[in-house]
Motif scaffolding. Structure first.
Motif, PDB file in Angstrom:
ATOM      1  N   HIS A  19       0.820  -1.200  -0.236  1.00 13.33           N
ATOM      2  CA  HIS A  19       0.119   0.027   0.025  1.00 13.33           C
ATOM      3  C   HIS A  19       0.744   1.291   0.128  1.00 13.33           C
ATOM      4  N   TRP A  20       0.344   2.284  -0.771  1.00 13.68           N
ATOM      5  CA  TRP A  20       1.007   3.661  -1.059  1.00 13.68           C
ATOM      6  C   TRP A  20       0.044   4.447  -0.738  1.00 13.68           C
ATOM      7  N   THR A  21       0.699   5.775  -0.736  1.00 16.46           N
ATOM      8  CA  THR A  21      -0.352   7.012  -0.986  1.00 16.46           C
ATOM      9  C   THR A  21       0.327   7.981  -1.753  1.00 16.46           C
ATOM     10  N   GLY A  22      -0.527   8.965  -2.020  1.00 20.11           N
ATOM     11  CA  GLY A  22      -0.043  10.262  -3.146  1.00 20.11           C
ATOM     12  C   GLY A  22       0.722  11.155  -2.067  1.00 20.11           C
ATOM     13  N   ILE A  23       0.761  10.919  -0.994  1.00 18.41           N
ATOM     14  CA  ILE A  23       1.561  11.922  -0.011  1.00 18.41           C
ATOM     15  C   ILE A  23       3.092  11.529  -0.372  1.00 18.41           C
ATOM     16  N   THR A  24       3.536  10.468  -0.319  1.00 20.61           N
ATOM     17  CA  THR A  24       4.902   9.931  -0.703  1.00 20.61           C
ATOM     18  C   THR A  24       5.355  10.697  -2.077  1.00 20.61           C
ATOM     19  N   PRO A  25       4.983  10.416  -3.051  1.00 21.20           N
ATOM     20  CA  PRO A  25       5.534  11.134  -4.213  1.00 21.20           C
ATOM     21  C   PRO A  25       5.520  12.675  -4.364  1.00 21.20           C
ATOM     22  N   ALA A  26       4.853  13.207  -3.434  1.00 21.13           N
ATOM     23  CA  ALA A  26       4.767  14.509  -3.351  1.00 21.13           C
ATOM     24  C   ALA A  26       5.685  15.122  -2.706  1.00 21.13           C
ATOM     25  N   ILE A  27       6.586  14.306  -1.886  1.00 24.71           N
ATOM     26  CA  ILE A  27       7.619  14.995  -0.689  1.00 24.71           C
ATOM     27  C   ILE A  27       8.857  15.097  -1.627  1.00 24.71           C
ATOM     28  N   ILE A  39      -4.636   7.684  -3.368  1.00 27.95           N
ATOM     29  CA  ILE A  39      -3.903   8.804  -4.311  1.00 27.95           C
ATOM     30  C   ILE A  39      -4.177  10.361  -3.713  1.00 27.95           C
ATOM     31  N   ASN A  40      -4.470  10.420  -2.406  1.00 25.39           N
ATOM     32  CA  ASN A  40      -5.062  11.725  -2.033  1.00 25.39           C
ATOM     33  C   ASN A  40      -4.106  12.810  -2.494  1.00 25.39           C
ATOM     34  N   TYR A  41      -4.730  14.117  -2.982  1.00 18.47           N
ATOM     35  CA  TYR A  41      -3.981  15.087  -3.492  1.00 18.47           C
ATOM     36  C   TYR A  41      -3.794  16.041  -2.648  1.00 18.47           C
ATOM     37  N   ARG A  42      -2.268  16.487  -2.269  1.00 22.43           N
ATOM     38  CA  ARG A  42      -2.108  17.740  -1.377  1.00 22.43           C
ATOM     39  C   ARG A  42      -1.118  18.512  -1.910  1.00 22.43           C
ATOM     40  N   ARG A  43      -1.937  19.781  -2.458  1.00 20.88           N
ATOM     41  CA  ARG A  43      -1.444  20.624  -3.194  1.00 20.88           C
ATOM     42  C   ARG A  43      -0.111  21.333  -2.369  1.00 20.88           C
ATOM     43  N   ASN A  44      -0.186  21.538  -1.441  1.00 19.46           N
ATOM     44  CA  ASN A  44       1.202  22.202  -0.774  1.00 19.46           C
ATOM     45  C   ASN A  44       2.294  21.556  -0.623  1.00 19.46           C
ATOM     46  N   THR A  99       4.988  18.211 -11.019  1.00 24.34           N
ATOM     47  CA  THR A  99       3.714  18.326 -10.782  1.00 24.34           C
ATOM     48  C   THR A  99       3.057  16.860 -10.344  1.00 24.34           C
ATOM     49  N   ALA A 100       1.761  16.822  -9.784  1.00 20.65           N
ATOM     50  CA  ALA A 100       1.152  15.621  -9.501  1.00 20.65           C
ATOM     51  C   ALA A 100       0.863  14.784 -10.860  1.00 20.65           C
ATOM     52  N   ARG A 101       0.526  15.463 -11.789  1.00 23.29           N
ATOM     53  CA  ARG A 101       0.122  15.035 -13.031  1.00 23.29           C
ATOM     54  C   ARG A 101       1.479  14.460 -13.941  1.00 23.29           C
ATOM     55  N   GLU A 102       2.651  14.828 -13.628  1.00 26.60           N
ATOM     56  CA  GLU A 102       3.919  14.275 -14.084  1.00 26.60           C
ATOM     57  C   GLU A 102       4.323  13.119 -13.407  1.00 26.60           C
ATOM     58  N   VAL A 103       3.567  12.736 -12.210  1.00 29.51           N
ATOM     59  CA  VAL A 103       4.509  11.614 -11.328  1.00 29.51           C
ATOM     60  C   VAL A 103       3.565  10.580 -11.355  1.00 29.51           C
ATOM     61  N   MET A 104       2.202  11.088 -10.804  1.00 30.13           N
ATOM     62  CA  MET A 104       1.192  10.126 -10.443  1.00 30.13           C
ATOM     63  C   MET A 104       0.784   9.082 -11.496  1.00 30.13           C
ATOM     64  N   PRO A 105       0.707   9.437 -12.812  1.00 31.79           N
ATOM     65  CA  PRO A 105       0.026   8.240 -13.649  1.00 31.79           C
ATOM     66  C   PRO A 105       1.074   7.097 -13.607  1.00 31.79           C
ATOM     67  N   ALA A 106       2.302   7.076 -13.714  1.00 30.27           N
ATOM     68  CA  ALA A 106       3.175   5.939 -13.582  1.00 30.27           C
ATOM     69  C   ALA A 106       2.782   5.050 -12.633  1.00 30.27           C
ATOM     70  N   LEU A 107       2.429   5.636 -11.286  1.00 33.82           N
ATOM     71  CA  LEU A 107       2.372   4.930 -10.106  1.00 33.82           C
ATOM     72  C   LEU A 107       1.013   4.081  -9.875  1.00 33.82           C
ATOM     73  N   ILE A 108      -0.077   5.017 -10.624  1.00 35.09           N
ATOM     74  CA  ILE A 108      -1.439   4.474 -10.640  1.00 35.09           C
ATOM     75  C   ILE A 108      -1.361   3.465 -11.793  1.00 35.09           C
ATOM     76  N   GLN A 109      -0.794   3.469 -12.834  1.00 39.86           N
ATOM     77  CA  GLN A 109      -0.787   2.503 -13.677  1.00 39.86           C
ATOM     78  C   GLN A 109      -0.214   1.048 -13.014  1.00 39.86           C
ATOM     79  N   LEU A 141      -8.812  12.654  -8.686  1.00 36.05           N
ATOM     80  CA  LEU A 141      -8.744  12.289  -9.789  1.00 36.05           C
ATOM     81  C   LEU A 141      -8.304  13.308 -10.984  1.00 36.05           C
ATOM     82  N   GLU A 142      -8.926  14.582 -10.838  1.00 41.47           N
ATOM     83  CA  GLU A 142      -8.735  15.594 -11.810  1.00 41.47           C
ATOM     84  C   GLU A 142      -7.422  16.234 -11.409  1.00 41.47           C
ATOM     85  N   ASN A 143      -6.782  16.225 -10.130  1.00 42.40           N
ATOM     86  CA  ASN A 143      -5.489  16.977  -9.883  1.00 42.40           C
ATOM     87  C   ASN A 143      -4.465  16.125 -10.000  1.00 42.40           C
TER      88      ASN A 143
END
Length: 333
Positions: A134-142, A168-173, A180-190, A202-204
């Motif tokens: 299990h992972w979350t969207g917080i980790t690749p944002a750090i 995949i919770n999006y944390r803008r700050n 950006t999230a859109r540059e990093v997250m798709p490869a992980l969600i795949q 999903l949008e962010n």
């Protein structure tokens, strides 16, 4: 119950909370716990009877040692934690009440985990005997390093046939290192089998929208064929002390809904989403169908609002009783 442990990966921070409902400006002392979104899932699962292991990076000092002892005290394995760097990430919590919102102030820049890098974790070793990662969207944002190691973990899980879930919770700050999230997250969600995501996530994260939640989920599944389930919680905020919560899940064909829980008064809502995620993993590993897994997860989320701290200290029987509406508010002796 499906055999194998659940491995979680992410930062663990020191949480410093004002006593009771004091404001940060009033605090002369703080209550201390160690927690992080992914570790909260591991701890919840351990209390539900599921073998769990958390992977992270701590500074090699007394704070890192205290955090390790906390995880071990909850029954979470820590053998693959790596050490290095100079500081533990912190966050300060001011609990809201009535119409005053809760507030969080982060102090995590430059933490030991932010400086994690590929090759530091032996993922084949960490995932030996694992059924789930299990992972979350917080980790690749750090940091870029954290994003790279998260991808490294998911790739190792796919090689080993380990089921992968992601909140995949999006944390803008948090997205401050040039990506950006859109540059990093798709490869992980795949590389992920089941995700927890709201319409905004999903949008962010991947630029997917829809007129309805189920439409957005279906578009996400079409764009990411490995994703077979999308779930989320729906929260109505009446005040800081009074919320209502329910759960939804898109299974590729239909939208499932749980019952709604009226939450008043709220003791601590931090970590409620992690309790929901742990409930889903537990339900699926226990062989529950999607509706029963969703019902269990939503009840776990509701239960967490009555537990101090970040983690859901609940046994399966307590959650199952709440699903059935039994023992609500009663003195058990």
């Amino acid at each position: 119950m499906r055999h194998g442990k659940v491995v979680t990966f992410g930062e663990v921070m020191m949480r410093l909370s004002t006593p009771g409902f004091a404001r940060l400006a009033q605090a002369g002392s703080f209550d201390v716990v160690y927690a992080g979104a992914e570790a909260n899932v591991a701890v919840s699962l351990a209390h539900l009877g599921v073998p769990a292991e958390h992977v992270t990076r701590f500074p090699e000092n007394d704070l890192g040692a205290a955090a390790v002892r906390t995880l071990r005290g909850h029954g979470v394995a820590t053998e693959r934690i790596v050490f290095g760097g100079e500081r533990m990430g912190l966050y300060f919590l001011e609990n809201g009440a009535a119409h005053r919102a809760s507030r969080i102030v982060y102090d995590r820049a430059g933490s030991a985990f932010a400086h994690i890098a590929p090759g530091m974790v032996d993922w084949d070793g960490a995932l030996a005997g694992a059924a789930w990662l299990h992972w979350t969207g917080i980790t690749p944002a750090i940091s870029q390093g954290a994003a790279d190691v998260c991808l490294e973990a998911l790739q190792a899980a796919r090689r080993r046939g380990v089921t992968v879930s992601g909140d995949i919770n999006y944390r803008r700050n948090l997205w401050q290192y040039g990506k950006t999230a859109r540059e990093v997250m798709p490869a992980l969600i795949q590389l992920t089998d089941a995700i927890v995501a709201g319409v905004g996530d999903l949008e962010n994260c991947v630029g997917i929208t829809g007129a309805t939640y189920e439409e957005a989920c279906q578009r996400a599944m079409e764009a990411y064929p490995n994703v077979r389930k999308v779930a989320s919680t729906e929260r109505e905020v009446i005040s800081s002390s009074h919320n209502a919560i329910s759960g939804v899940m898109w299974d590729g064909e239909r939208l499932l809904r749980s019952k709604e829980y009226d939450l008043i008064p709220i003791v601590d809502r931090i970590g409620a989403g992690d309790a929901f995620m742990a409930g889903l993993i537990y339900g699926w590993m226990a062989g529950k169908d999607d509706q029963r897994a969703l019902d269990f997860a939503t009840a776990a989320c509701a239960f967490k609002h009555a537990v101090e701290g970040d983690v859901n200290l609940a046994a399966p029987a307590e959650i199952e009783a709440l699903v059935r509406g039994e023992n609500v508010g009663r003195l058990l002796r």
